[in-house]
Scaffold this motif. Structure first.
Motif, PDB file in Angstrom:
ATOM      1  N   ALA A 278      -1.448   7.294  16.158  1.00 17.68           N
ATOM      2  CA  ALA A 278      -2.418   7.662  17.189  1.00 17.68           C
ATOM      3  C   ALA A 278      -3.303   6.501  17.595  1.00 17.68           C
ATOM      4  CB  ALA A 278      -3.291   8.829  16.688  1.00 17.68           C
ATOM      5  N   GLY A 279      -3.533   5.533  16.713  1.00 19.17           N
ATOM      6  CA  GLY A 279      -4.417   4.410  17.025  1.00 19.17           C
ATOM      7  C   GLY A 279      -3.885   3.117  16.444  1.00 19.17           C
ATOM      8  N   ASP A 280      -2.907   2.523  17.096  1.00 19.82           N
ATOM      9  CA  ASP A 280      -2.295   1.304  16.558  1.00 19.82           C
ATOM     10  C   ASP A 280      -3.179   0.081  16.752  1.00 19.82           C
ATOM     11  OD1 ASP A 280      -2.159   1.159  19.242  1.00 19.82           O
ATOM     12  OD2 ASP A 280       0.017   0.847  19.379  1.00 19.82           O
ATOM     13  N   SER A 281      -4.322   0.249  17.420  1.00 24.37           N
ATOM     14  CA  SER A 281      -5.221  -0.897  17.586  1.00 24.37           C
ATOM     15  C   SER A 281      -6.077  -1.143  16.346  1.00 24.37           C
ATOM     16  CB  SER A 281      -6.148  -0.655  18.792  1.00 24.37           C
ATOM     17  OG  SER A 281      -6.941   0.519  18.598  1.00 24.37           O
ATOM     18  N   HIS A 282      -6.022  -0.253  15.344  1.00 20.32           N
ATOM     19  CA  HIS A 282      -6.757  -0.418  14.096  1.00 20.32           C
ATOM     20  C   HIS A 282      -5.814  -0.900  12.997  1.00 20.32           C
ATOM     21  CE1 HIS A 282      -9.688   1.919  16.304  1.00 20.32           C
ATOM     22  NE2 HIS A 282     -10.569   1.826  15.314  1.00 20.32           N
ATOM     23  N   ASP A 283      -6.425  -1.482  11.958  1.00 18.23           N
ATOM     24  CA  ASP A 283      -5.668  -1.953  10.794  1.00 18.23           C
ATOM     25  C   ASP A 283      -5.741  -0.868   9.724  1.00 18.23           C
ATOM     26  OD1 ASP A 283      -4.388  -3.318   8.809  1.00 18.23           O
ATOM     27  OD2 ASP A 283      -6.058  -4.689   8.398  1.00 18.23           O
ATOM     28  N   TRP A 284      -4.639  -0.126   9.523  1.00 15.70           N
ATOM     29  CA  TRP A 284      -4.615   1.000   8.593  1.00 15.70           C
ATOM     30  C   TRP A 284      -4.016   0.561   7.258  1.00 15.70           C
ATOM     31  CZ3 TRP A 284      -7.154   5.137  10.374  1.00 15.70           C
ATOM     32  CH2 TRP A 284      -7.304   5.279  11.749  1.00 15.70           C
ATOM     33  N   GLN A 285      -4.692   0.911   6.154  1.00 19.29           N
ATOM     34  CA  GLN A 285      -4.213   0.544   4.817  1.00 19.29           C
ATOM     35  C   GLN A 285      -4.327   1.758   3.887  1.00 19.29           C
ATOM     36  OE1 GLN A 285      -6.260  -2.886   3.326  1.00 19.29           O
ATOM     37  NE2 GLN A 285      -5.808  -4.142   5.139  1.00 19.29           N
TER      38      GLN A 285
ATOM     39  N   VAL B 137      -9.327   1.772   5.447  1.00 19.66           N
ATOM     40  CA  VAL B 137      -8.597   1.857   4.170  1.00 19.66           C
ATOM     41  C   VAL B 137      -8.756   3.273   3.615  1.00 19.66           C
ATOM     42  CG1 VAL B 137      -8.318   0.912   1.853  1.00 19.66           C
ATOM     43  CG2 VAL B 137      -9.089  -0.566   3.743  1.00 19.66           C
ATOM     44  N   ALA B 138      -7.625   3.919   3.303  1.00 19.39           N
ATOM     45  CA  ALA B 138      -7.629   5.229   2.644  1.00 19.39           C
ATOM     46  C   ALA B 138      -7.243   5.027   1.191  1.00 19.39           C
ATOM     47  CB  ALA B 138      -6.663   6.183   3.336  1.00 19.39           C
ATOM     48  N   VAL B 139      -8.104   5.461   0.269  1.00 19.63           N
ATOM     49  CA  VAL B 139      -7.904   5.230  -1.165  1.00 19.63           C
ATOM     50  C   VAL B 139      -7.763   6.573  -1.868  1.00 19.63           C
ATOM     51  CG1 VAL B 139      -8.857   4.194  -3.246  1.00 19.63           C
ATOM     52  CG2 VAL B 139      -9.302   3.147  -1.017  1.00 19.63           C
ATOM     53  N   VAL B 140      -6.767   6.668  -2.755  1.00 17.21           N
ATOM     54  CA  VAL B 140      -6.604   7.827  -3.627  1.00 17.21           C
ATOM     55  C   VAL B 140      -6.827   7.346  -5.051  1.00 17.21           C
ATOM     56  CG1 VAL B 140      -5.085   9.675  -4.421  1.00 17.21           C
ATOM     57  CG2 VAL B 140      -4.960   8.887  -2.041  1.00 17.21           C
ATOM     58  N   ASP B 141      -7.834   7.920  -5.723  1.00 16.04           N
ATOM     59  CA  ASP B 141      -8.250   7.451  -7.049  1.00 16.04           C
ATOM     60  C   ASP B 141      -8.305   8.658  -7.972  1.00 16.04           C
ATOM     61  OD1 ASP B 141      -9.343   6.324  -9.265  1.00 16.04           O
ATOM     62  OD2 ASP B 141     -11.140   5.536  -8.286  1.00 16.04           O
ATOM     63  N   THR B 142      -7.544   8.600  -9.088  1.00 11.42           N
ATOM     64  CA  THR B 142      -7.543   9.709 -10.045  1.00 11.42           C
ATOM     65  C   THR B 142      -8.185   9.319 -11.363  1.00 11.42           C
ATOM     66  OG1 THR B 142      -5.313   9.112 -10.801  1.00 11.42           O
ATOM     67  CG2 THR B 142      -5.490  10.753  -9.045  1.00 11.42           C
ATOM     68  N   ARG B 143      -8.935   8.253 -11.373  1.00 14.98           N
ATOM     69  CA  ARG B 143      -9.653   7.903 -12.601  1.00 14.98           C
ATOM     70  C   ARG B 143     -10.786   8.888 -12.825  1.00 14.98           C
ATOM     71  NH1 ARG B 143     -10.759   1.645 -11.315  1.00 14.98           N
ATOM     72  NH2 ARG B 143     -11.311   2.696  -9.350  1.00 14.98           N
ATOM     73  N   GLY B 144     -10.858   9.447 -14.017  1.00 16.04           N
ATOM     74  CA  GLY B 144     -11.871  10.449 -14.307  1.00 16.04           C
ATOM     75  C   GLY B 144     -11.311  11.851 -14.190  1.00 16.04           C
ATOM     76  N   ALA B 145     -12.223  12.826 -14.068  1.00 14.72           N
ATOM     77  CA  ALA B 145     -11.824  14.234 -14.055  1.00 14.72           C
ATOM     78  C   ALA B 145     -11.548  14.749 -12.663  1.00 14.72           C
ATOM     79  CB  ALA B 145     -12.915  15.095 -14.713  1.00 14.72           C
ATOM     80  N   HIS B 146     -11.719  13.920 -11.627  1.00 11.00           N
ATOM     81  CA  HIS B 146     -11.518  14.355 -10.258  1.00 11.00           C
ATOM     82  C   HIS B 146     -10.525  13.437  -9.546  1.00 11.00           C
ATOM     83  CE1 HIS B 146     -15.331  16.299 -11.268  1.00 11.00           C
ATOM     84  NE2 HIS B 146     -15.073  17.161 -10.304  1.00 11.00           N
ATOM     85  N   CYS B 147      -9.994  13.979  -8.494  1.00 10.97           N
ATOM     86  CA  CYS B 147      -9.176  13.174  -7.591  1.00 10.97           C
ATOM     87  C   CYS B 147     -10.060  12.808  -6.410  1.00 10.97           C
ATOM     88  CB  CYS B 147      -7.958  13.971  -7.126  1.00 10.97           C
ATOM     89  SG  CYS B 147      -6.938  13.072  -5.928  1.00 10.97           S
ATOM     90  N   ALA B 148     -10.294  11.514  -6.220  1.00 12.09           N
ATOM     91  CA  ALA B 148     -11.176  11.045  -5.154  1.00 12.09           C
ATOM     92  C   ALA B 148     -10.350  10.458  -4.019  1.00 12.09           C
ATOM     93  CB  ALA B 148     -12.143   9.996  -5.699  1.00 12.09           C
ATOM     94  N   VAL B 149     -10.694  10.894  -2.812  1.00 11.82           N
ATOM     95  CA  VAL B 149     -10.092  10.345  -1.602  1.00 11.82           C
ATOM     96  C   VAL B 149     -11.202   9.641  -0.828  1.00 11.82           C
ATOM     97  CG1 VAL B 149      -8.883  10.839   0.547  1.00 11.82           C
ATOM     98  CG2 VAL B 149      -8.349  12.172  -1.513  1.00 11.82           C
ATOM     99  N   ARG B 150     -11.043   8.315  -0.650  1.00  4.85           N
ATOM    100  CA  ARG B 150     -12.068   7.528   0.032  1.00  4.85           C
ATOM    101  C   ARG B 150     -11.492   6.972   1.333  1.00  4.85           C
ATOM    102  NH1 ARG B 150     -12.588   6.079  -5.439  1.00  4.85           N
ATOM    103  NH2 ARG B 150     -14.622   6.652  -6.328  1.00  4.85           N
ATOM    104  N   VAL B 151     -12.269   7.109   2.378  1.00  4.36           N
ATOM    105  CA  VAL B 151     -11.907   6.528   3.673  1.00  4.36           C
ATOM    106  C   VAL B 151     -12.994   5.524   4.011  1.00  4.36           C
ATOM    107  CG1 VAL B 151     -11.492   6.957   6.109  1.00  4.36           C
ATOM    108  CG2 VAL B 151     -10.678   8.606   4.404  1.00  4.36           C
ATOM    109  N   ARG B 152     -12.597   4.231   4.054  1.00  2.30           N
ATOM    110  CA  ARG B 152     -13.560   3.137   4.210  1.00  2.30           C
ATOM    111  C   ARG B 152     -13.193   2.300   5.435  1.00  2.30           C
ATOM    112  NH1 ARG B 152     -12.809   1.226  -0.530  1.00  2.30           N
ATOM    113  NH2 ARG B 152     -11.311  -0.409   0.030  1.00  2.30           N
ATOM    114  N   ASP B 153     -14.203   1.910   6.182  1.00  2.00           N
ATOM    115  CA  ASP B 153     -13.950   1.031   7.332  1.00  2.00           C
ATOM    116  C   ASP B 153     -15.044  -0.022   7.392  1.00  2.00           C
ATOM    117  OD1 ASP B 153     -16.152   1.702   9.370  1.00  2.00           O
ATOM    118  OD2 ASP B 153     -15.374   3.700   8.940  1.00  2.00           O
ATOM    119  N   ASN B 154     -14.769  -1.085   8.134  1.00  2.00           N
ATOM    120  CA  ASN B 154     -15.742  -2.180   8.290  1.00  2.00           C
ATOM    121  C   ASN B 154     -16.340  -2.178   9.693  1.00  2.00           C
ATOM    122  OD1 ASN B 154     -13.486  -2.946   9.662  1.00  2.00           O
ATOM    123  ND2 ASN B 154     -13.383  -5.042   8.853  1.00  2.00           N
ATOM    124  N   GLY B 155     -16.544  -0.970  10.226  1.00  2.00           N
ATOM    125  CA  GLY B 155     -17.119  -0.833  11.556  1.00  2.00           C
ATOM    126  C   GLY B 155     -18.629  -1.019  11.554  1.00  2.00           C
TER     127      GLY B 155
END
Length: 495
Positions: A347-354, A394-412
């Motif tokens: 949908a948005g190829d003008s961004h850098d998706w990781q 950047v979309a991050v999936v982190d399972t360290r600890g007792a939860h599953c964390a989903v982080r969406v980070r950008d440098n906007g």
């Protein structure tokens, strides 16, 4: 009626009960004292009567043949007013006299002698009233055929008892009056904090709480909130209740304000596509020479789709607010996030998706896969819409600890600090600091509200941190029962 109202107050009831208790105690003490003193005085009088009859009996024994002789009354030491008599074998009075002043005696009259009749010579004590002389304590003894009757007046003992009763009554009355005054002052002073608490409660009850205006409600002074006293406990509890009332009213006003703003925003969002549809329909009714039918139909379809999306979002939020159950199944968060990243890239190829995976366990959660996909898709769409081209997301999936964390980070450019506290509220937009695209790309301001509602429905939470050059949304979901996943290195990373 007025007296009854006065007795309803705690101060009046306490004073009444304490006064009654003091009266009862004083009465019990006075009666006990009177009875003890009376028994003591009568016992002493009985002893004196017994000593007197023994002495008289000894004097009569000196002349045993003179059965009517009362010469022993002329001896020194007999008290004035003492009566004495000689009895025959049948117990009848032979002679009787009374000791007058100056050690003289006076014979008793027939009426007076009759009052002394029928007294057995057995040493028992009797109380008789002798006409013209008063009340006497009398006893009679028989020794070797010599029978003597002796009586001592009781008037002095009775007068002493009456004086003692009167003195105790006066002392009790004065003491009770003084104690009542002291108790009234003490009760008034001790209940003064409770009165101030009651005054505060009355003042708060008169506040116009139903008007929708929340002002500074009166509080109980700190001196009246001592937890070591009952009045202080009531004052502290009243202050806590007032705090709860104020916070509840404040929250209610905030909720009403949010609801009014929500209805206003929803009406505005729906009014725009409806106005467009009505406008194109009007143009079509006026004739095809004013607008091309295909163009009008495409615009009507686009506005209808936009309105449909908005209504569906509102219905979803309503269902989540009602707590309707979602579908429950095991969801692979890593696969779900990867699919969402690929969709966002298309949908948005003008961004850098990781995509980054940091997995210490299988990223499995229990929930509604479609709704969880919507959470990630909304976060990625938010980053795409509100950041300029070339932004790295950047979309991050982190399972360290007792939860599953989903982080969406950008440098906007980031979210304005003033907007952060309300970023998850409905119809909130970041137009001031982030470029908002037009048309459908602009969104309705419900995306992050839907993300927060779905996350809460799955028992998770969402947080946001934003500074210029770095914005990160973090969704934490409880992991499903899982088996540890063996990975080499520090994890996996995909681009």
């Amino acid at each position: 009626m007025t007296a009854r109202r006065r007795l309803r107050s705690m101060r009046s009831r306490l004073l009444l009960f304490i006064s009654l208790a003091l009266v009862a105690v004083c009465a019990a003490m006075a009666l006990t004292t009177v009875f003890v003193q009376r028994a003591y005085l009568y016992g002493n009088l009985d002893d004196r009567v017994g000593d007197a009859v023994e002495r008289c009996l000894g004097g009569a024994a000196l002349q045993p043949r003179l059965t009517a002789d009362l010469g022993f009354l002329h001896e020194q030491g007999h008290p004035t007013g003492m009566v004495a008599a000689r009895l025959d074998a049948d117990g009848d009075i032979v002679s009787a006299a009374v000791v007058a002043r100056e050690n003289t005696t006076r014979r008793l009259t027939t009426e007076q002698r009759a009052a002394l009749a029928d007294i057995e010579a057995d040493g028992s004590m009797h109380t008789r009233t002798v006409p013209g002389l008063g009340t006497y304590r009398i006893t009679a003894l028989d020794r070797d055929g010599i029978r003597v009757l002796v009586g001592l007046p009781m008037d002095d003992v009775r007068q002493m008892i009456r004086g003692m009763v009167l003195a105790e009554a006066v002392i009790a009355a004065v003491g009770l009056s003084a104690a009542g005054c002291v108790c009234a002052v003490v009760i008034r002073r001790q209940l003064r904090p409770l009165g101030r608490v009651a005054g505060t409660a009355v003042e708060v009850s008169r506040a116009p709480l139903g008007s929708g205006r929340v002002g500074d409600l009166t509080r109980v002074p700190e001196r009246d909130t001592d937890p070591d006293s009952e009045a202080g406990q009531v004052g502290a509890a009243l202050n806590r209740m007032i705090d709860h009332v104020e916070s509840s009213l404040t929250e209610r006003l905030r909720t009403e304000e949010r609801m009014r703003r929500f209805l206003s925003d929803a009406s505005h969002e729906l009014r725009t596509p409806l106005a467009s549809i009505a406008g194109y329909a009007e143009l079509m009714n006026r004739g095809t020479d004013r607008i091309e039918p295909g163009t009008a139909w495409r615009r009507v379809s686009a506005e209808s789709a936009r309105m449909t999306v908005l209504v569906e979002d509102l219905l979803l939020l309503a269902r989540l607010d009602e707590g309707r159950p979602l579908q429950s199944a095991e969801v692979d968060v890593a696969a779900l996030v990867a699919e969402a990243v690929w969709d966002a890239r298309a949908a948005g190829d003008s961004h850098d998706w990781q995509l980054e995976l940091t997995l210490d366990a299988e990223p499995l959660v229990t929930g509604d896969e479609a709704r969880l996909h919507q959470v990630v898709a909304n976060l990625l769409a938010n980053a795409r819409v509100h950041t300029p081209p070339g932004t790295r997301v950047v979309a991050v999936v982190d399972t360290r600890g007792a939860h599953c964390a989903v982080r969406v980070r950008d440098n906007g450019p980031g979210i304005p600090p003033a907007l952060l506290p309300t970023v998850f509220e409905r119809f909130t937009r970041a137009d001031a600091s982030r470029t908002r695209a037009g048309g459908l790309e602009g969104g309705s301001g419900l995306g992050l509200a839907i993300v927060a509602a779905i996350t809460a429905a799955h028992g998770g939470r969402i947080d946001v941190e934003s500074t210029p050059g770095r914005t990160e949304f973090t969704v934490r979901l409880p992991l499903a029962p899982q088996t540890p996943l063996a990975l080499s290195g520090e994890g996996a990373r995909a681009r």
